[in-house]
Design a protein around this motif. Structure first.
Motif, PDB file in Angstrom:
ATOM      1  N   ALA A  22      16.694   3.657  -1.093  1.00  0.00           N
ATOM      2  CA  ALA A  22      16.425   4.665  -1.870  1.00  0.00           C
ATOM      3  C   ALA A  22      16.622   4.758  -4.147  1.00  0.00           C
ATOM      4  CB  ALA A  22      17.889   5.664  -1.656  1.00  0.00           C
ATOM      5  N   SER A  23      17.151   3.827  -4.101  1.00  0.00           N
ATOM      6  CA  SER A  23      17.476   2.856  -5.527  1.00  0.00           C
ATOM      7  C   SER A  23      16.310   2.636  -5.968  1.00  0.00           C
ATOM      8  CB  SER A  23      18.785   2.848  -5.546  1.00  0.00           C
ATOM      9  OG  SER A  23      18.795   1.989  -6.831  1.00  0.00           O
ATOM     10  N   THR A  48      13.834   5.060  -9.245  1.00  0.00           N
ATOM     11  CA  THR A  48      13.725   4.946  -9.869  1.00  0.00           C
ATOM     12  C   THR A  48      12.521   4.641 -10.679  1.00  0.00           C
ATOM     13  OG1 THR A  48      15.372   3.586  -9.841  1.00  0.00           O
ATOM     14  CG2 THR A  48      14.025   3.193 -11.380  1.00  0.00           C
ATOM     15  N   ALA A  49      11.708   4.554  -9.392  1.00  0.00           N
ATOM     16  CA  ALA A  49      10.016   4.724  -8.937  1.00  0.00           C
ATOM     17  C   ALA A  49      10.046   6.184  -9.814  1.00  0.00           C
ATOM     18  CB  ALA A  49       9.851   4.109  -8.285  1.00  0.00           C
ATOM     19  N   SER A  60       2.520  10.574  -7.192  1.00  0.00           N
ATOM     20  CA  SER A  60       3.113  11.361  -5.852  1.00  0.00           C
ATOM     21  C   SER A  60       2.653  10.728  -4.310  1.00  0.00           C
ATOM     22  CB  SER A  60       1.156  11.768  -5.828  1.00  0.00           C
ATOM     23  OG  SER A  60       0.519  12.944  -4.556  1.00  0.00           O
ATOM     24  N   ALA A  61       2.311   9.297  -4.589  1.00  0.00           N
ATOM     25  CA  ALA A  61       2.509   8.662  -3.406  1.00  0.00           C
ATOM     26  C   ALA A  61       3.887   8.055  -3.639  1.00  0.00           C
ATOM     27  CB  ALA A  61       1.862   6.863  -3.911  1.00  0.00           C
ATOM     28  N   ILE A  62       4.601   8.309  -3.933  1.00  0.00           N
ATOM     29  CA  ILE A  62       6.373   7.688  -4.521  1.00  0.00           C
ATOM     30  C   ILE A  62       7.377   8.947  -4.000  1.00  0.00           C
ATOM     31  CG2 ILE A  62       7.973   7.223  -5.933  1.00  0.00           C
ATOM     32  CD1 ILE A  62       7.004   4.614  -5.308  1.00  0.00           C
ATOM     33  N   ARG A  63       6.503  10.278  -4.091  1.00  0.00           N
ATOM     34  CA  ARG A  63       7.190  11.102  -3.891  1.00  0.00           C
ATOM     35  C   ARG A  63       6.955  11.000  -2.208  1.00  0.00           C
ATOM     36  NH1 ARG A  63       7.739  15.867  -7.661  1.00  0.00           N
ATOM     37  NH2 ARG A  63       8.542  15.369  -9.558  1.00  0.00           N
ATOM     38  N   ASN A  64       5.618  10.986  -1.986  1.00  0.00           N
ATOM     39  CA  ASN A  64       5.457  11.314   0.308  1.00  0.00           C
ATOM     40  C   ASN A  64       5.942  10.324   0.110  1.00  0.00           C
ATOM     41  OD1 ASN A  64       3.700  12.539   1.781  1.00  0.00           O
ATOM     42  ND2 ASN A  64       3.358  10.260   2.054  1.00  0.00           N
ATOM     43  N   LEU A  65       6.651   8.655   0.006  1.00  0.00           N
ATOM     44  CA  LEU A  65       7.273   7.914   0.369  1.00  0.00           C
ATOM     45  C   LEU A  65       8.791   8.583   0.351  1.00  0.00           C
ATOM     46  CD1 LEU A  65       7.257   4.462  -0.668  1.00  0.00           C
ATOM     47  CD2 LEU A  65       5.934   5.825   1.162  1.00  0.00           C
TER      48      LEU A  65
END
Length: 238
Positions: free
Chosen positions: A140-141, A145-146, A185-190
């Motif tokens: 989560a951390s 941050t990403a 977008s990829a990070i938000r989807n994770l």
């Protein structure tokens, strides 16, 4: 009117590991050579050291390039730490994603270094960074941050575009910001799989356009990660 942005923080040491970069690094150098054809020092108006001996990013196109280089150094350093010590319980798919992001950001970083070196010897030095509130062992951390870094990167390019006068640089910036948006977008989807967060209201405005932020806003977010002091005397910002 010129405004001076100053970044100065203290903290941890820089991890300089760059696993698996050599197979991709040549692409960034080649791109730099193509982008810089016909450019010379006298096309830019810049100064690099202020009276306090802090590095000054400069004005004009060189200043914008150094600004982008600082942000790409930060993202590359962050993902270097992620891939050198993946968080607990990470899946193979997430390892692949973060490794791809790492490769992209290292290429972006080294592209800007080569581009600036092509027109001046006064290139922003290798910066040192700190992550006082990031637990690299916690999913989560790392994801939070990403997300913050990628969203900040997209908004930074969007806000800085109007300060670029060389159309070749503007084309390259447009290509890089589109990659940064894919990262975001990829990070938000994770973080929230299958949701509409990839284009959430916090990054897309009511007219369907991505958020653009001025350098002063960006430094207020990214500055907390940056140890190395520098300044930027901008044009066109009141």
């Amino acid at each position: 009117m010129k405004k001076t942005i100053s970044v100065s923080n203290k903290g941890a040491t820089l991890d300089t590991g760059r696993r698996n970069f050599l197979k991709l690094g040549g692409l960034g150098i080649a791109m730099a050579g193509l982008a810089l054809v016909g450019c010379s020092d006298n096309e830019f108006d810049y100064q690099y050291m202020d009276p306090a001996n802090k590095f000054d990013l400069g004005t004009g196109d060189v200043g914008v390039l150094n600004y982008a280089y600082a942000l790409e150094q930060l993202e590359a350093d962050f993902y270097t730490k992620v891939v050198n010590n993946f968080y607990s319980g990470i899946s193979d798919a997430e390892k692949t994603l973060f490794t791809d992001l790492y490769h992209h950001e290292v290429i972006h970083r080294d592209f800007f270094k080569a581009a600036i070196s092509g027109v001046t010897t006064n290139v922003l030095p290798t910066l040192e960074f700190q992550y006082p509130n990031v637990n690299f062992s916690n999913r989560a951390s790392v994801l939070a941050t990403a997300k913050a870094l990628e969203d900040t990167g997209v908004a930074a390019y969007n806000g800085a575009g109007k300060y670029i006068t060389n159309p070749d640089y503007l084309v390259i910036a447009g290509k890089i910001v589109s990659v940064e948006a894919r990262h975001a977008s990829a990070i938000r989807n994770l973080i929230n799989p299958g949701s509409a967060d990839f284009s959430g209201d916090d990054v897309i405005n009511a007219t369907g356009l991505d958020v653009a932020k001025e350098p002063t806003e960006i430094v207020s977010v990214a500055g907390g990660f940056i140890k190395t002091p520098f300044t930027w005397k901008e044009r066109g910002i009141s």
